[in-house]
Design a protein around this motif. Structure first.
Motif, short mmCIF file in Angstrom:
data_model
loop_
_atom_site.label_atom_id
_atom_site.label_comp_id
_atom_site.label_asym_id
_atom_site.label_seq_id
_atom_site.Cartn_x
_atom_site.Cartn_y
_atom_site.Cartn_z
N THR A 1 -54.89 38.35 -11.06
CA THR A 1 -53.66 38.39 -10.26
C THR A 1 -53.79 39.38 -9.12
O THR A 1 -53.33 39.13 -7.99
CB THR A 1 -52.48 38.77 -11.16
OG1 THR A 1 -52.40 37.84 -12.24
CG2 THR A 1 -51.18 38.75 -10.37
N PRO B 1 -44.90 32.00 0.89
CA PRO B 1 -44.33 30.83 0.20
C PRO B 1 -42.82 30.76 0.35
O PRO B 1 -42.14 31.79 0.28
CB PRO B 1 -44.73 31.07 -1.26
CG PRO B 1 -44.92 32.55 -1.37
CD PRO B 1 -45.46 32.98 -0.04
N LYS C 1 -38.97 30.06 -0.77
CA LYS C 1 -38.27 30.23 -2.03
C LYS C 1 -37.85 28.87 -2.58
O LYS C 1 -37.65 27.91 -1.84
CB LYS C 1 -37.05 31.11 -1.84
CG LYS C 1 -37.40 32.55 -1.48
CD LYS C 1 -36.13 33.40 -1.37
CE LYS C 1 -36.49 34.85 -1.02
NZ LYS C 1 -35.27 35.69 -0.91
N LEU C 2 -37.72 28.82 -3.90
CA LEU C 2 -37.31 27.58 -4.54
C LEU C 2 -35.84 27.28 -4.22
O LEU C 2 -34.99 28.16 -4.22
CB LEU C 2 -37.48 27.67 -6.06
CG LEU C 2 -38.91 27.86 -6.59
CD1 LEU C 2 -38.88 27.94 -8.12
CD2 LEU C 2 -39.82 26.73 -6.14
N ASP D 1 -37.00 22.44 -8.04
CA ASP D 1 -37.00 22.24 -6.60
C ASP D 1 -37.70 20.92 -6.36
O ASP D 1 -38.94 20.84 -6.40
CB ASP D 1 -37.73 23.39 -5.90
CG ASP D 1 -37.62 23.29 -4.38
OD1 ASP D 1 -37.53 22.17 -3.85
OD2 ASP D 1 -37.63 24.35 -3.73
N GLN E 1 -40.57 20.84 -3.51
CA GLN E 1 -41.82 21.56 -3.81
C GLN E 1 -42.56 20.92 -4.99
O GLN E 1 -43.79 20.87 -5.00
CB GLN E 1 -41.52 23.03 -4.09
CG GLN E 1 -41.03 23.78 -2.85
CD GLN E 1 -41.22 25.28 -2.97
OE1 GLN E 1 -42.26 25.74 -3.43
NE2 GLN E 1 -40.22 26.05 -2.53
N ARG F 1 -48.78 28.01 -8.07
CA ARG F 1 -47.72 28.98 -7.75
C ARG F 1 -46.35 28.33 -7.86
O ARG F 1 -45.42 28.92 -8.44
CB ARG F 1 -47.92 29.53 -6.33
CG ARG F 1 -46.80 30.45 -5.89
CD ARG F 1 -46.93 30.80 -4.43
NE ARG F 1 -46.93 29.63 -3.57
CZ ARG F 1 -45.84 28.93 -3.25
NH1 ARG F 1 -44.67 29.26 -3.74
NH2 ARG F 1 -45.93 27.88 -2.45
N ILE F 2 -46.24 27.09 -7.39
CA ILE F 2 -44.94 26.41 -7.46
C ILE F 2 -44.54 26.18 -8.92
O ILE F 2 -43.40 26.44 -9.32
CB ILE F 2 -45.01 25.07 -6.69
CG1 ILE F 2 -45.18 25.34 -5.19
CG2 ILE F 2 -43.76 24.23 -6.94
CD1 ILE F 2 -45.43 24.09 -4.36
N THR G 1 -45.61 27.80 -11.57
CA THR G 1 -45.36 29.10 -12.21
C THR G 1 -43.98 29.63 -11.85
O THR G 1 -43.28 30.20 -12.71
CB THR G 1 -46.45 30.10 -11.82
OG1 THR G 1 -47.73 29.57 -12.18
CG2 THR G 1 -46.25 31.44 -12.52
N GLU G 2 -43.57 29.45 -10.57
CA GLU G 2 -42.24 29.91 -10.16
C GLU G 2 -41.14 29.12 -10.87
O GLU G 2 -40.02 29.61 -11.02
CB GLU G 2 -42.09 29.79 -8.65
CG GLU G 2 -42.91 30.83 -7.89
CD GLU G 2 -42.69 30.74 -6.38
OE1 GLU G 2 -42.00 29.80 -5.94
OE2 GLU G 2 -43.21 31.61 -5.66
N HIS G 3 -41.45 27.94 -11.32
CA HIS G 3 -40.49 27.17 -12.12
C HIS G 3 -40.47 27.64 -13.58
O HIS G 3 -39.69 27.11 -14.39
CB HIS G 3 -40.85 25.67 -12.09
CG HIS G 3 -40.35 24.96 -10.88
ND1 HIS G 3 -41.00 25.00 -9.66
CD2 HIS G 3 -39.23 24.20 -10.67
CE1 HIS G 3 -40.35 24.28 -8.77
NE2 HIS G 3 -39.26 23.77 -9.35
N GLY G 4 -41.33 28.60 -13.91
CA GLY G 4 -41.41 29.08 -15.30
C GLY G 4 -42.32 28.26 -16.17
O GLY G 4 -42.33 28.41 -17.40
#
Length: 492
Positions: free
Chosen positions: A255, A327, A329-330, A373, A376, A454-455, A457-460
């Motif tokens: 990371t 990036p 934001k969602l 999202d 995305q 990344r997308i 991961t940002e969604h959990g």
């Protein structure tokens, strides 16, 4: 200077002493017991047999005296026969007694008994001759002297018996002394062995068992009766935590490297945005203006089309750089991932048809709406479709499988997998494909899959790459349900 002795050496020393004392004491007791056995056996063979022979001597003398007296009374020849037998028995017993005698005083006493018996034999034979000749008066005189000699010999035999009894008492006292010495040695060996055992137990308890128990005791629970098993469990736990910590450290390092790359890409993107994008937009507008104003031939129009496509490719590269470095934001909305799949397939339909690629969507029913999202997430699927098309390089099949499941610690999840019939990705390359700028394409930027991860991961959620059943690549996207969707999914 203080001498430091290691724990191993201390244990070896105590064990060596304990072993030496145990083996040495056992060997000594065995040797000494053998000696006592030999001594007692010798006492029995010598003294007891000597006593028995001496008593037979005394008994034989008494019998001979009686037989001679009986003959003098009734002149029965059988008494002479029995007298002769007792004489022979006396001589045999006297020979046995002589073999058991080992001191000078007793030997002299035996010699006196033997010489007295020889004189008695001569006198007895003279008495028998006189009796046979009818001279009873002469025989009576010699017989009286013979009786006195019989009494003297019996007295000497009793003295001999007393001497043997005294020797037997001495041997008994010596045997008891030897037994007492053996008991004394055992009394010394046993406490010393116990002392060494206590020292060994103390060393083991303080230096080994105590630390083992302290290591085995957890922070919130005792070690239990088996400290070694508890320590083994605790060590396994420590090893597992160490492996987990190492894994987390490696992920943190990855990371950190990705963050460093993102920082570098951000600076590059800012420069690209100011230095390239604006002039590139001007070139694109001028090219469009020239294409409208000039009367171009067919070859010239093809050249203009190639230039336009290359400009679009450059613009896409710049867009990828900017999107990875900065990036967006969602924008979350409640939508079904199945709708996103349909939109991505619709968007890629012209390219799919041109390459004669068939898309199969497998689902029991459309997935439930969750917070995502859509735009995305559609970008993620489009990227996966594009990679599959590039990998197959011709006709093939893309399969999209949609399902719902339960996964710790996310709970209820929506699962989308995209697999193709291409050559697949080698196992050693499967994790690297998500690293920024890592690509196997000649014209790729290596940012498509990192942006997709990344997308997701940002969604959990998570995205992974495995091998499909036919040997191609299979990307699996896992998206968690939000709290409201979790509740509906569990009760519906």
């Amino acid at each position: 200077m203080r001498l430091h002795v290691s724990l191993r050496l201390r244990i070896y020393l105590v064990l060596g002493l304990l072993l030496a004392v145990t083996v040495g004491g056992g060997a000594f007791m065995l040797w000494y017991g053998t000696r006592i056995q030999t001594f007692l056996s010798g006492v029995f063979d010598r003294q007891v047999h000597a006593l028995d022979a001496a008593m037979r001597l005394e008994s034989s003398l008494a019998a001979q005296r009686g037989f001679l007296t009986y003959y003098s009374l009734d002149f029965d020849k059988s008494w002479l026969t029995r007298l002769s037998e007792q004489q022979s028995a006396f001589e045999r017993e006297l020979s046995k007694v002589r073999s058991f005698v080992d001191d000078e005083s007793t030997r002299r006493l035996v010699n006196d008994i033997e010489s007295g018996f020889l004189r008695l034999t001569v006198e007895r034979e003279r008495v028998v001759e006189l009796l046979n000749a009818g001279n009873r008066q002469g025989a009576s005189q010699i017989h009286a002297a013979a009786r006195k000699r019989f009494d003297a010999l019996i007295t000497q035999c009793e003295l001999f018996l007393d001497s043997l009894r005294a020797g037997l008492s001495r041997d008994r006292a010596e045997g008891l002394s030897r037994m007492e010495l053996a008991n004394t040695m055992a009394t010394v060996f046993v406490p010393f062995t116990l002392l060494l055992g206590l020292v060994l137990a103390l060393v083991l308890s303080r230096q080994i068992l105590g630390p083992i128990r302290r290591l085995a005791e957890g922070e919130d629970q005792p070690a239990g009766p088996d400290e070694v098993a508890a320590l083994e469990t605790r060590m396994h736990g420590l090893l597992e935590r160490a492996v987990q910590a190492r894994s987390k450290l490696e992920k943190s390092q990855a990371t950190l490297k990705a963050a460093e790359r993102m920082a570098t890409v951000g600076k590059m993107a800012a420069g690209v945005a100011h230095s390239i994008r604006n002039p590139l937009t001007s070139v694109k507008m001028r090219l469009f203006s020239l294409q409208r104003s000039l009367d171009l031939s067919e070859n010239q129009r093809e050249d203009f089309e190639v230039i336009s496509q290359e400009i679009k490719h450059l613009d896409l590269i710049i867009q990828n750089f900017l999107e990875y470095a900065r990036p967006p934001k969602l924008t979350l909305a409640r939508s079904s991932p199945s709708d996103v799949t349909a939109a991505a397939v619709q968007l890629m339909r012209p390219r799919l048809d041109a390459q004669r690629i068939t898309v199969h969507v497998e689902r029991e029913e459309p997935l439930r709406p969750i917070l995502i999202d859509p735009e995305q997430l559609k970008e993620v699927l489009v990227n996966l479709f594009a990679n599959a098309m590039d990998a197959m390089q011709g006709p093939g099949t893309i399969t999209v499988d949609e399902s719902e499941g339960f996964m710790e610690p996310m709970g209820r999840v929506a699962v989308l997998s995209v697999s193709d019939t291409g050559p697949g990705v080698p196992e050693e390359e499967r994790e690297r494909v998500f690293e920024p700028f890592h690509t196997t394409k000649e014209e790729g930027t290596g940012l498509g899959l990192p942006i997709a991860r990344r997308i997701v991961t940002e969604h959990g959620g998570s995205i992974s790459l495995t091998q499909a059943k036919g040997g191609g690549a299979k990307f699996t996207i896992t998206l968690p349900f939000d709290s409201e969707s979790q509740g509906r999914a569990r009760w519906n």
